[in-house]
Design an enzyme around this catalytic site. Structure first.
Site, mmCIF file in Angstrom:
data_model
loop_
_atom_site.group_PDB
_atom_site.id
_atom_site.type_symbol
_atom_site.label_atom_id
_atom_site.label_comp_id
_atom_site.label_asym_id
_atom_site.label_seq_id
_atom_site.Cartn_x
_atom_site.Cartn_y
_atom_site.Cartn_z
ATOM 1 N N LYS A 18 29.692 40.556 43.519
ATOM 2 C CA LYS A 18 29.271 41.766 44.245
ATOM 3 C C LYS A 18 28.811 42.858 43.269
ATOM 4 O O LYS A 18 27.754 43.447 43.446
ATOM 5 C CB LYS A 18 30.426 42.314 45.108
ATOM 6 C CG LYS A 18 30.982 41.325 46.109
ATOM 7 C CD LYS A 18 32.079 41.939 46.946
ATOM 8 C CE LYS A 18 33.323 42.361 46.163
ATOM 9 N NZ LYS A 18 34.075 41.241 45.553
ATOM 10 N N ARG A 93 37.891 46.811 53.170
ATOM 11 C CA ARG A 93 38.663 45.624 52.814
ATOM 12 C C ARG A 93 39.691 45.262 53.857
ATOM 13 O O ARG A 93 40.445 44.300 53.670
ATOM 14 C CB ARG A 93 39.402 45.873 51.499
ATOM 15 C CG ARG A 93 38.484 45.725 50.325
ATOM 16 C CD ARG A 93 39.238 46.182 49.155
ATOM 17 N NE ARG A 93 39.401 45.142 48.184
ATOM 18 C CZ ARG A 93 38.634 45.048 47.104
ATOM 19 N NH1 ARG A 93 37.629 45.854 46.915
ATOM 20 N NH2 ARG A 93 38.878 44.130 46.208
ATOM 21 N N ARG A 127 35.600 36.841 32.810
ATOM 22 C CA ARG A 127 34.928 38.141 32.894
ATOM 23 C C ARG A 127 35.425 39.109 31.818
ATOM 24 O O ARG A 127 36.601 39.166 31.496
ATOM 25 C CB ARG A 127 35.175 38.773 34.269
ATOM 26 C CG ARG A 127 34.637 40.208 34.344
ATOM 27 C CD ARG A 127 34.574 40.749 35.726
ATOM 28 N NE ARG A 127 35.861 40.719 36.406
ATOM 29 C CZ ARG A 127 36.017 40.992 37.697
ATOM 30 N NH1 ARG A 127 34.975 41.283 38.444
ATOM 31 N NH2 ARG A 127 37.215 40.947 38.235
ATOM 32 N N ARG A 160 39.917 43.080 32.521
ATOM 33 C CA ARG A 160 40.602 43.878 33.544
ATOM 34 C C ARG A 160 42.050 43.410 33.689
ATOM 35 O O ARG A 160 42.330 42.224 33.617
ATOM 36 C CB ARG A 160 39.876 43.737 34.889
ATOM 37 C CG ARG A 160 38.761 44.734 35.057
ATOM 38 C CD ARG A 160 37.888 44.491 36.258
ATOM 39 N NE ARG A 160 38.587 44.208 37.508
ATOM 40 C CZ ARG A 160 37.976 44.074 38.676
ATOM 41 N NH1 ARG A 160 36.652 44.212 38.755
ATOM 42 N NH2 ARG A 160 38.656 43.791 39.760
ATOM 43 N N ARG A 171 45.209 38.571 44.460
ATOM 44 C CA ARG A 171 43.957 39.114 45.025
ATOM 45 C C ARG A 171 43.332 38.139 46.006
ATOM 46 O O ARG A 171 42.813 38.545 47.042
ATOM 47 C CB ARG A 171 42.981 39.441 43.896
ATOM 48 C CG ARG A 171 43.397 40.680 43.134
ATOM 49 C CD ARG A 171 42.773 40.722 41.766
ATOM 50 N NE ARG A 171 41.338 40.899 41.812
ATOM 51 C CZ ARG A 171 40.526 40.537 40.828
ATOM 52 N NH1 ARG A 171 41.008 39.963 39.740
ATOM 53 N NH2 ARG A 171 39.230 40.757 40.939
HETATM 54 P P1 AP5 Z 1 31.528 40.422 39.488
HETATM 55 O O1 AP5 Z 1 30.122 40.831 39.769
HETATM 56 O O2 AP5 Z 1 32.351 41.274 38.617
HETATM 57 O O3 AP5 Z 1 32.289 40.062 40.866
HETATM 58 P P2 AP5 Z 1 32.863 41.010 41.997
HETATM 59 O O4 AP5 Z 1 32.543 40.368 43.293
HETATM 60 O O5 AP5 Z 1 32.422 42.405 41.788
HETATM 61 O O6 AP5 Z 1 34.396 40.811 41.743
HETATM 62 P P3 AP5 Z 1 35.591 41.876 41.641
HETATM 63 O O7 AP5 Z 1 36.707 41.173 40.956
HETATM 64 O O8 AP5 Z 1 35.101 43.156 41.039
HETATM 65 O O9 AP5 Z 1 35.923 42.092 43.114
HETATM 66 P P4 AP5 Z 1 37.224 42.674 43.647
HETATM 67 O O10 AP5 Z 1 36.817 42.949 45.036
HETATM 68 O O11 AP5 Z 1 38.412 41.865 43.448
HETATM 69 O O12 AP5 Z 1 37.489 43.936 42.698
HETATM 70 P P5 AP5 Z 1 37.266 45.479 42.901
HETATM 71 O O13 AP5 Z 1 36.892 46.057 41.609
HETATM 72 O O14 AP5 Z 1 36.419 45.737 44.078
HETATM 73 O O15 AP5 Z 1 31.454 38.940 38.861
HETATM 74 C C1 AP5 Z 1 32.626 38.276 38.428
HETATM 75 C C2 AP5 Z 1 32.331 37.480 37.142
HETATM 76 O O16 AP5 Z 1 31.386 36.437 37.448
HETATM 77 C C3 AP5 Z 1 31.657 38.294 36.028
HETATM 78 O O17 AP5 Z 1 32.115 37.837 34.800
HETATM 79 C C4 AP5 Z 1 30.156 38.022 36.205
HETATM 80 O O18 AP5 Z 1 29.448 38.139 34.976
HETATM 81 C C5 AP5 Z 1 30.177 36.593 36.716
HETATM 82 N N1 AP5 Z 1 29.100 36.276 37.643
HETATM 83 C C6 AP5 Z 1 28.579 37.073 38.624
HETATM 84 N N2 AP5 Z 1 27.618 36.409 39.313
HETATM 85 C C7 AP5 Z 1 27.549 35.163 38.756
HETATM 86 C C8 AP5 Z 1 26.757 34.002 39.049
HETATM 87 N N3 AP5 Z 1 25.857 33.993 40.043
HETATM 88 N N4 AP5 Z 1 26.958 32.897 38.294
HETATM 89 C C9 AP5 Z 1 27.870 32.891 37.277
HETATM 90 N N5 AP5 Z 1 28.647 33.959 36.967
HETATM 91 C C10 AP5 Z 1 28.483 35.078 37.699
HETATM 92 O O19 AP5 Z 1 38.761 45.952 43.278
HETATM 93 C C11 AP5 Z 1 39.778 45.926 42.337
HETATM 94 C C12 AP5 Z 1 41.061 46.493 42.905
HETATM 95 O O20 AP5 Z 1 40.854 47.867 43.268
HETATM 96 C C13 AP5 Z 1 41.557 45.817 44.172
HETATM 97 O O21 AP5 Z 1 42.324 44.677 43.909
HETATM 98 C C14 AP5 Z 1 42.400 46.958 44.792
HETATM 99 O O22 AP5 Z 1 43.622 47.089 44.115
HETATM 100 C C15 AP5 Z 1 41.554 48.178 44.474
HETATM 101 N N6 AP5 Z 1 40.574 48.461 45.522
HETATM 102 C C16 AP5 Z 1 39.211 48.477 45.408
HETATM 103 N N7 AP5 Z 1 38.634 48.777 46.581
HETATM 104 C C17 AP5 Z 1 39.639 48.961 47.471
HETATM 105 C C18 AP5 Z 1 39.685 49.273 48.852
HETATM 106 N N8 AP5 Z 1 38.557 49.438 49.560
HETATM 107 N N9 AP5 Z 1 40.886 49.375 49.445
HETATM 108 C C19 AP5 Z 1 42.035 49.198 48.759
HETATM 109 N N10 AP5 Z 1 42.067 48.889 47.456
HETATM 110 C C20 AP5 Z 1 40.877 48.778 46.803
HETATM 111 MG MG MG Z 2 33.387 44.196 41.239
#
Ligand code: AP5
Ligand code: MG
Length: 213
Positions: A18, A93, A127, A160, A171
């Site tokens: 994402k 979420r 990552r 991270r 997660r």
């Molecule tokens: P990446 O693009 O980083 O993936 P992502 O979908 O953004 O994954 P996240 O881990 O960031 O999602 P998340 O929802 O768990 O975390 P968030 O930060 O939102 O890609 C992942 C890896 O794959 C990278 O290394 C990339 O290079 C690689 N990659 C990408 N595309 C590829 C492809 N096509 N092929 C190969 N490799 C590829 O949330 C973190 C925490 O914050 C949550 O756990 C929670 O505690 C809190 N939080 C955030 N939002 C909320 C909310 N709305 N409510 C409550 N808590 C929240």
């Molecule tokens: Mg992300």
């Protein structure tokens, strides 16, 4: 005449890509990339009161309480760079957040990233991220030009805290329990699009553009 508004939600499991896709698309469309995860991580590293409260939840891989996330998101939705639109990456979420979002703003497209769990774990464990500009790298598929340093600002890349095996497991469980049920909620709406998120980032980007057309 101004450009038409483009308000997009990216929905999908941890590690689906994402953030990677949102960063590029937002740049191309000149709209804001609103990642609640990045906002919260900045608050944690700046040690704001909100960040201090969110830290333990994030480390454990649990959702941060809705009211904290809403507070941080609301401020960004009203910022000038989101005037022409935004990509919401990581919000909503759970069902309560989806309903809250409806009160805040109309949404033009909801894009769901569809891919199997084994791919997610592999992507997450490889990552690395820039703590300053949030650029995302992957040791296997998208390494930085200089080992351990961000291509854009040279900062030392970090892993991270929630990319450790125990937090990844939590997660994925939290996603299955609270976020995945949103699919049924959004699927019945006309603006929902499911995208195959396997393959290279370029292939996924092409499918997302087609889904947004
Ligand atoms: P990446 O693009 O980083 O993936 P992502 O979908 O953004 O994954 P996240 O881990 O960031 O999602 P998340 O929802 O768990 O975390 P968030 O930060 O939102 O890609 C992942 C890896 O794959 C990278 O290394 C990339 O290079 C690689 N990659 C990408 N595309 C590829 C492809 N096509 N092929 C190969 N490799 C590829 O949330 C973190 C925490 O914050 C949550 O756990 C929670 O505690 C809190 N939080 C955030 N939002 C909320 C909310 N709305 N409510 C409550 N808590 C929240
Ligand atoms: Mg992300």
């Amino acid at each position: 005449m101004g450009r038409p508004m483009l308000r997009i939600v990216f929905l999908g499991p941890p590690g689906a890509g994402k953030g990677t896709q949102a960063a590029e698309l937002a740049r191309d469309f000149r709209i804001a990339h609103l990642s609640t995860g990045d906002m919260l991580r900045s608050a944690v590293s700046e040690r704001t009161p909100l960040g201090q409260e969110a830290d333990a939840y994030m480390r454990a891989g649990k959702l941060v309480p809705d009211d904290l996330v809403l507070r941080i998101l609301q401020a960004r939705l009203g910022a000038p760079d989101a005037r022409d639109g935004f990509i919401l990456d990581g919000y909503p979420r759970n069902l309560a957040q989806a309903k809250e979002l409806e009160r805040l703003t109309p949404i033009d497209r909801v894009v769901w990233f569809d891919l199997p769990e084994d791919v997610l774990v592999e992507r997450l464990s490889q990552r690395r991220v820039c703590p300053l500009c949030h650029t995302v790298y992957n040791l296997a598929t998208h390494p930085p030009k200089v080992e351990g340093h961000c291509d854009k600002d040279g900062a030392e890349l970090i892993q991270r805290s929630d990319d450790q095996p125990a937090a990844i497991t939590t997660r994925l469980r939290v996603y299955a329990q609270l976020t995945e049920p949103l699919l049924a909620y959004y699927r019945q709406k006309g603006n929902f699009r499911s995208v195959d998120a396997t393959g290279t980032p370029a292939e996924v980007a092409k499918r997302i553009r087609a889904a947004l057309a």
